[in-house]
Structures are given as structure tokens and as C-alpha cells.
Scaffold this motif. Structure first.
Motif, PDB file in Angstrom:
ATOM      1  N   HIS A 136      -6.868  -2.464   3.987  1.00  9.57           N
ATOM      2  CA  HIS A 136      -8.028  -2.240   3.122  1.00  9.57           C
ATOM      3  C   HIS A 136      -7.966  -3.112   1.870  1.00  9.57           C
ATOM      4  O   HIS A 136      -8.919  -3.181   1.115  1.00  9.57           O
ATOM      5  N   HIS A 137      -6.824  -3.757   1.664  1.00 15.07           N
ATOM      6  CA  HIS A 137      -6.743  -4.717   0.554  1.00 15.07           C
ATOM      7  C   HIS A 137      -7.241  -6.097   0.972  1.00 15.07           C
ATOM      8  O   HIS A 137      -7.226  -7.021   0.190  1.00 15.07           O
ATOM      9  N   HIS A 173       0.832  -1.206   0.000  1.00 19.06           N
ATOM     10  CA  HIS A 173       0.000   0.000   0.000  1.00 19.06           C
ATOM     11  C   HIS A 173       0.869   1.260   0.000  1.00 19.06           C
ATOM     12  O   HIS A 173       0.704   2.092  -0.881  1.00 19.06           O
TER      13      HIS A 173
HETATM   14 CU   LIG Z   1      -3.965   0.402  -0.718  1.00 14.56          CU
END
Ligand SMILES: [Cu+2]
Ligand code: HEM
Lengths: 199, 615
Positions: B355-356, B306
């Protein structure tokens, strides 16, 4: 190719006719660079440490050789003190002490590596890498041993250069850098040791 | 060329020696994974030794004096040069080539996807091509701007002669070709089909090409970390007199923020693939299907990947900000808030990785916090947008190619950011995860945000670097062409994704044929635009009209020295006395050269009477 008695960092300023960039930043840059490198290494260890916590929590086998591990921890901590003394000696031009302390540090490092070898031998029987604990154990010990070995190589290099008279109170960056790295290797062990043996 | 040949030869010899040694010691065949790992390590050593990288350090370690290359002209680009400008160009050319190779992979995929069913490649090969495309492009996005322009421009912008550690800088670059070579050779070992994310447990059990992927990632990681450390140290210690933090050009700020991220998180991708490698060659069981944990892989991987998306896009912010103030002839709007936002993003981006993983089965109570922090990143991002828009507002826009592409960038990145919110929202993400909506989102952010900025930067600094002007007409046509067909390629994919088309598979239900045909045709036209791009650059670099030091009438330091800059950047010490962006402010000067000789003046008096030119 031109041969220079300086590093390219200094040569950049030198080989140029009239304008010499002020090179006073270099010692500061070296220190900052080394610290950044150490921080970056810390994160690498952090990744592996958190893998241990994540996958096995505090799980640990009965067979761990606690006595040997404690002994090795002490050996490594003592080597950190001697490394520090070596650095201080060269800062004050005490060359003989410098050599003594570096040699002592290297010997301590070698003892540590010997102990780790014994431990790994035992571990291969008691908790091989296929087991959940063994997985984290071998990874962390392996990563750390790799750093100890590079640290020992660097200390040897500093010793040789020191014997040749390369360092003194005016120029001891090589010693300082390697000793800081060695402290880092010790500090990493101070975190790995409880993670693997105590909790 | 001599050194490059030597590097190749020693690299191959090293590989053979490593593999041979392994076979001699533990038996087994030449394609055993242990042998490949050891072979790769030896090959890398051979390569670095051949190019002269080990010597550059080693001589000092054994107490000998250091040699630096003094080659000039073309030859220096093919050897171990410590000049940051040479290294910048080496990065730029290498990564633009990788971009084109990755682009060819994309074209193959789009042709396959033009109609449902299995076409020109079978499904497993498709996955291998997707994976190759993904990782090559990620490499370009991660290192493109910062490697090429970070190296070339940042030292000049702060008034330094070079980087703080020139030799490390060179090592950083020379680690990159082995990465590309390892990835491109991996088909010999069956390639890798686990995606650029190389999710476990597939990546623990697939073909041996995965090993080369892992080695490449570790190598590339070292390069990123060394580069990051170098840039941070350079900016902290080597600023010219008067270059206070408040006068630092925005591209340098962005490069600094990027470097902070790069040096602090890149290890995690390396750690993740090292663990995979250990599972494959040393018998550990981090991610083995039975005892290991696939979630662990995702956590470590996204802890890097990220933030990596911000490593890709922060330098892009810097480039675009630099371009909008130059071409709207106005001071940079909200400079301080923009700088603060860059670092706010750095901080926030390391705490949103999960969030992945909303559909991965991690603990439910983690969903809420990760959603909220992710959405909070839009705040600093929005501030940077305000900085860009505020700078453009009521400016007298001077539409040159860099600005044209910057407008394309603005449009794309807006869409990329807004679609990100839908993905950050747990409820909608459970529907959208692993569909083409995600694919479209990250192409809008990475191509739209990072590659567009890279291309804009190429045009913006082209006259500085080559001393010649690109063809303006061809440049702007390319800019519009790129923007239009990029959008036509990816807009339909949002629709397909929302309706459930899965990513990473070479086949799809018939209902999506229309959208995919449209995207494929647009993609091919988009791909063709690069002929114009490369053609323009090559032609203009050789035969374009010569330019003076400052064709854009810009104010940062790189524009106050000749184009192309002389070997040591500055012939006398620059002294900074004002903001780099005070466009239109009467009498304001960014920097001057107090001890310049008559002859050193670049010729147009750029340092002194810039204001009269602009007024
Ligand atoms: Cu991300
Ligand atoms: C406000 C800004 C953003 C938000 C809220 C956001 C949110 C998200 C979320 C939640 C996902 C996961 C979707 C899923 O797999 O289900 C995602 C995927 C992704 N985003 Fe973003 N994003 C933002 C900006 C960016 C930027 C600036 C970049 C790159 C420059 C980027 C690159 C990516 C990539 C590469 C993926 C997919 C990775 C993969 O699965 O292969 N995003 N984004």
C-alpha cells in the motif's frame, strides 16, 4: 568482577541468598532461542532469494559449472549426516566417534568452501557481478559462504572443547546448537542450489 | 566508566585498523566506501570488545568460566551489565537522548519551512536533515518502549529474575550506541539525503554518508532481532508458577506480539541496505539505474517497514491498556479479544506492504488486494480501541499524568487511523501520496501512537523505577501542553497535503505559507514542552518524594515488589493465582509470595490486602 563456574544465567539465581529461581527452564530456553534464530535467518535468506526471483526470474547463463555444483551439494549433504552422527555420539558418550565425525564434517565443509572458491573464480569471468544473473549469484553465494565459514568456526570450537572433555551425555548443548546451525546452513544450500543452477 | 572509555578507544582503533588494512590490501583512499565498511566492522568489534561484550561470550567458548559484573550504583549503567533493569534504563536514557536530538532536527526543519523559499538551510541540506530526523525518530519509536520498558518490566510482570539470555540482552543494548554514533558522524562523509526510506536508485548514487546509514541499519537490526528472540523465549519459558497465558499482563502480551514481528521482519530492512551497499562497493546491480529495479528495493524495504509501524505501536497499545485499567479501576474490557487482535495485527501487517507503492508502477492487479487487506487491519485495531474505551466506560477515572497522556493518545491515534484509510484507498492515495497528508498521518500514528505511549509509560513506571514520584502538576501540564500543540502542529499539514504540498522538500508554493507558519510556531512551542518533561524527570529522580511499592494501587507483579526493585527482583518465588485486572472484584488476588519471610514484605501488605484498599 566475580568469577563463576556458571553462566550469568545461572549465576543470577545462585548469587542470591535464599531464593533460587528454578533454572530448569534454561535448556528449553536455549532450544527455543536457537530455533527462533534459525527462523529469523531463514527470512534473511528468503529476502535474498526473492530478490533473485524478482529481478532475474529463472534466467541463467550457459557457463554454469553444473557438475561441480552437484558435487558440492552432495558433499554438503553428507556433512549434515556426519554432523548428526557426531551429535548422537556425544549424547551416548562415544567420545572417539564424536571427534571423528566432527573432524569429518569440518573436512567436508572445507572441501565445499574450496569448490565454492573455484566456482567464484570461474564466475568472475563468465558472469561478473555487474550482470543481472551475476548480481544474484554473488549475493546468494556470498551470503551462504559467510554462513559456512561461521559454521566451520563454530564446529572447530566445538571440536576443541570436545577434545578438552567439555561435553558428555549430560552436557552437550554446545554440540547440539552448532550441529543444528550446520543443518540450517545445509538446508539453505538445498534451496539456493536449485534457485541458481536448476530452474 | 573505565569500560566505556575502553570501548571508545578500541572502537576508534578498530576503525583505523580496518581502514588501514583495506588501504594496504587494495589501495585507495581512507574515504573509499570499501574502507569505510571494513573500518566500521572493525570499529564495531572494537567497541563490543572494549565494553566487555565479546569477553562475556568468548570466555565460555574457550572453556573458561564466565565473569559477571557486580558493580552497583551509577557505575553499572556505563558498563556491560546483564541485569535487565539496568539494560532497560540504558535503553531508555539513550533513546530519550536520541529523541531530543531528532527533535532538534525537526525544529530546524520547521524554521526552514516557516516561509516559502530557501531560508536557513539550502535544499540539499534540508533533505539531509529530514533524512537524519526520520531515521533517528524511527529508531526511537521502534525500540523506545520495547527496549526500555520491555526489558525492565516484562521479566518482572511474569515473575522472573531476569531475561532468558541476559548476555545477549546486554549485547543488544550495546549495539545501539554505535548506531547513533554512525548516523551522527555521517555528515563527515557527506551525510545521506535519500530519506529514512533510502529509496534506490538515489541511495546507490548519493554521497558516502549513505554507507554509514546502511551500516547503522544493519547493526540496529541485529539489536532488534536479538531483543525479539530474547523476549519471546523469556515469556515462553520463565513465567512464574500459575502465570498461565490467560493471566499474562497485557503489556507483556503486547511486547510478545511486537517481538514476534521484530524478529521476523527486521532482516528485510537489513537485506535492503546490504543490497544497496553491495551495489556501491561490490559492483552488483540490484538497483543500478540502468539494469536494476527500484521496485525491488521498495518491495523489500516495505516488507519490513510496514510491519515496523506496528512494531512501533503495539507496545504502545500495551502501555495504554495497562494505564486505562489501572486508572479507571476496572477490569480490562475484552481481554481475550484484545490479545487475539494483537496477534491478528501481527499476521495481517506482513501482507499489506505494497500500500506504500500504489504510485510506484507495480502491477495494477496488486492494488485491489493490498487495499482491502490494509483496510482489514482496522478491524483488530478497532477491537483494541473497544478494549480501551470499554475499560474507561463508567470507570471512576483517576486523572494522573499517565491517564492524561493516554487520553491525548486516544485522540491522536483515532485521527491517525482514520486518515490511514484514505491512504489505503487506491483512488484517494494517488492524490495524497508523497504529500504532507502522509506526513501528518504518520506523525499522528507514530508520535501520537508510539511516542505518546512511551511518554505515558515513563510517567507510569517512573515511581517504580526510581522509587520517587514525579511532580504531578508539572506532569499533567506537560501532558496537556504536549497534546494540544502536537495537534496544532499537524492538523494544518493535512490541509496542506490535500491541496498538494509535497513532502521532503524545503520549499513550497506561497499558497501554503499560512498553514506552514502556523505549524512552525506550534512546533516550536511543542518542542519547548520537552524542557518541562526532562526537567520534571531529572528533578524528581533526585529530589522527588519517596514512594512505596505501589503508588497506583495496581495489581501486576512489578507493583508487589519494592520501588526501586532489588537487584534480583523477587526475594521469594511469586505464585500467581488470579487475573491481574480483577479490579474491584472482592477477594481476588493476582499473586502472592507463599514463602516470604516477615522482613520481605514490602511494607504496605500490597500482595494480601490490596482488595480492601481498593474496595
Ligand atoms: Cu504501511
Ligand atoms: C488503520 C490503520 C492504518 C492504515 C490503513 C494506514 C495506511 C497507510 C498508507 C496506505 C500509507 C501510504 C501512504 C502513501 O505513502 O501514499 C501509510 C503511510 C504511513 N503510515 Fe500508515 N496506516 C495505518 C496505521 C499506521 C500506523 C499505526 C502507523 C505507525 C505507528 C503508520 C505509519 C505510517 C508511516 C510511517 C507511513 C509513511 C511512510 C513513508 O512514506 O515514509 N500507519 N499508511
Amino acid at each position: 568482577m566475580t568469577t563463576l563456574d556458571t553462566t550469568p544465567e545461572e549465576a543470577t539465581a545462585e548469587s542470591h541468598g535464599e531464593y533460587h529461581q528454578d533454572m530448569s527452564f534454561q535448556p528449553k530456553a536455549n532450544r527455543i532461542g536457537l530455533w527462533l534464530f534459525i527462523v529469523s535467518e531463514t527470512f534473511l535468506f528468503g529476502a535474498f532469494l526473492s530478490a533473485r526471483w524478482f529481478s532475474t526470474g529463472t534466467l541463467k547463463p550457459e557457463e554454469l559449472n553444473q557438475a561441480l555444483a552437484l558435487l558440492l551439494t552432495i558433499v554438503l549433504l553428507v556433512s549434515s549426516i556426519s554432523a548428526y552422527l557426531a551429535e548422537t555420539s556425544i549424547k551416548y558418550d562415544h567420545r572417539r566417534n564424536f571427534v571423528l565425525f566432527i573432524v569429518f564434517t569440518i573436512v567436508m565443509g572445507l572441501i565445499f568452501m574450496g569448490g565454492v572458491t573455484i566456482e567464484i573464480k570461474e564466475a568472475l569471468h563468465a558472469y561478473p557481478p555487474e550482470t543481472p544473473y551475476g548480481t544474484s549469484y554473488f549475493m546468494l553465494i556470498g551470503l551462504h559462504a559467510f554462513h559456512v565459514i561461521t559454521g566451520l568456526l563454530a564446529l572447530t570450537m566445538v571440536l576443541i572443547l570436545g577434545l578438552k572433555g567439555h561435553y558428555g551425555s549430560k552436557q552437550y548443548w554446545g554440540v547440539e546448537g552448532v550441529v543444528k546451525y550446520w543443518h540450517f546452513v545445509d538446508l539453505a544450500w538445498v534451496i539456493i542450489y536449485p534457485t541458481l543452477y536448476l530452474f | 566508566m573505565k569500560y566505556l572509555v575502553r570501548a571508545f578507544v578500541l572502537g576508534i582503533v578498530g576503525y583505523a585498523v580496518g581502514v588501514g588494512l583495506t588501504m594496504a590490501i587494495r589501495g585507495g583512499g581512507p574515504t573509499d566506501e570499501v574502507a569505510v565498511v571494513i573500518g566500521y566492522i572493525f570499529a564495531l568489534m572494537g567497541w563490543l570488545g572494549g565494553i566487555g561484550g565479546i569477553e562475556a561470550f568468548g570466555r565460555q567458548w574457550v572453556g573458561k568460566s564466565v565473569e559477571v559484573s557486580t558493580a552497583r550504583g551509577w557505575r553499572r549503567y556505563f558498563q556491560f551489565s546483564v541485569d535487565h533493569k539496568v539494560i532497560g534504563i540504558q535503553y531508555g536514557v539513550t533513546l530519550l537522548s536520541v529523541l531530543l536530538i531528532g527533535g532538534i532536527a525537526a525544529m530546524i526543519m520547521r524554521v526552514e519551512l516557516a516561509s516559502p523559499g530557501v531560508g536557513i538551510v539550502d535544499l540539499d541540506d534540508f533533505n539531509k536533515i529530514v533524512s537524519m530526523h526520520g531515521i533517528l525518530m524511527v529508531a526511537v519509536a521502534v525500540a523506545g518502549i520495547i527496549g526500555a520498558f520491555g526489558n525492565y518490566i516484562i521479566p518482572i510482570q511474569i515473575g522472573a529474575q531476569d531475561m532468558a539470555f541476559p548476555r545477549l540482552n546486554a549485547i543488544g543494548f550495546w549495539l545501539v550506541p554505535p548506531v547513533a554514533i554512525a548516523l551522527l558522524m555521517s555528515p563527515l562523509l557527506g551525510a545521506f539525503n535519500a530519506g529514512w526510506t533510502s529509496y534506490a536508485p538515489l541511495s546507490v548514487t548519493n554521497e558516502s554518508g549513505q554507507i554509514l546509514f546502511n551500516m547503522a541499519i544493519v547493526t540496529f537490526g541485529m539489536s532488534s532481532i536479538l531483543g525479539g528472540i530474547n523476549i519471546i523465549t523469556t515469556v515462553i519459558t520463565m513465567r512464574a508458577p500459575g502465570m498461565t497465558w490467560g493471566r499474562l499482563p497485557i503489556f507483556t502480551w503486547a511486547g510478545l506480539a511486537t517481538s514476534v514481528l521484530a524478529f521476523a521482519v527486521t532482516q528485510f530492512f537489513a537485506a535492503a541496505v546490504i543490497l544497496i551497499t553491495m551495489d556501491r562497493v561490490a559492483g552488483t546491480s540490484f538497483f543500478q539505474p540502468d539494469v536494476g529495479s527500484a521496485l525491488l528495493y521498495e518491495h523489500i524495504f516495505w516488507f519490513y517497514s510496514h510491519p515496523a509501524v506496528y512494531i512501533m505501536v503495539l507496545p504502545g497499545f500495551g502501555v495504554i491498556l495497562e494505564i486505562v485499567t489501572t486508572f479507571s479501576r476496572k477490569p480490562l474490557f475484552a481481554y481475550k479479544a484484545v490479545v487475539a487482535s494483537l496477534f491478528a495485527i501481527v499476521g495481517l501487517s506482513v501482507v499489506v506492504w505494497a500500500h506504500h507503492m500504489f504510485t510506484s508502477g507495480m502491477a495494477n492487479f496488486l492494488h485491489g488486494p493490498f487495499m482491502i487487506i490494509t483496510e482489514a487491519i482496522s478491524i483488530p485495531t478497532g477491537v483494541i480501541f473497544l478494549g480501551i474505551l470499554g475499560t474507561l466506560w463508567q470507570g471512576r477515572l483517576w486523572f494522573r499524568t499517565p491517564l492524561v497522556i493516554a487520553f491525548g493518545w486516544l485522540f491522536n491515534f483515532t485521527i491517525g487511523g482514520i486518515t490511514g484509510i484514505f491512504l489505503a484507498d487506491v483512488a484517494t492515495d494517488i492524490h495524497l501520496h508523497d504529500t504532507y497528508f502522509v506526513v501528518a498521518h504518520f506523525h499522528y500514528t507514530i508520535v501520537g501512537g508510539s511516542i505518546f505511549a512511551l511518554i505515558a509509560a515513563v510517567f507510569y513506571w517512573f515511581p517504580k523505577i526510581t522509587g520517587r514520584m514525579y511532580n504531578e502538576k508539572a506532569g499533567s501540564i506537560f501532558g496537556v501542553w504536549l497534546t494540544v500543540f502536537f495537534n496544532l502542529t499537524f492538523i494544518p499539514l493535512f490541509w496542506a497535503g490535500m491541496n498538494g504540498m509535497n513532502r521532503r522538500i524545503g520549499d513550497y508554493p506561497d499558497a501554503f505559507e499560512g498553514a506552514n507558519k502556523f505549524a512552525s510556531v506550534s512546533a516550536l512551542i511543542l518542542g519547548a514542552s520537552f524542557l518541562l518533561f526532562v526537567g520534571n524527570l531529572l528533578y524528581s529522580a533526585l529530589w522527588g518524594p519517596k514512594v512505596g511499592p505501589n503508588p497506583w494501587n495496581a495489581r501486576t507483579l512489578e507493583w508487589l515488589i519494592p520501588s526501586p526493585p532489588p537487584e534480583h527482583n523477587f526475594t521469594s518465588q511469586p505464585v500467581v493465582i488470579g487475573s491481574p485486572y480483577a479490579y474491584g472484584v472482592k477477594g481476588s488476588v493476582h499473586a502472592y509470595f507463599p514463602d516470604a519471610n516477615e522482613g520481605d514484605d514490602p511494607g504496605d501488605g500490597s500482595a494480601q490486602n490490596q482488595e480492601t484498599v481498593l474496595a
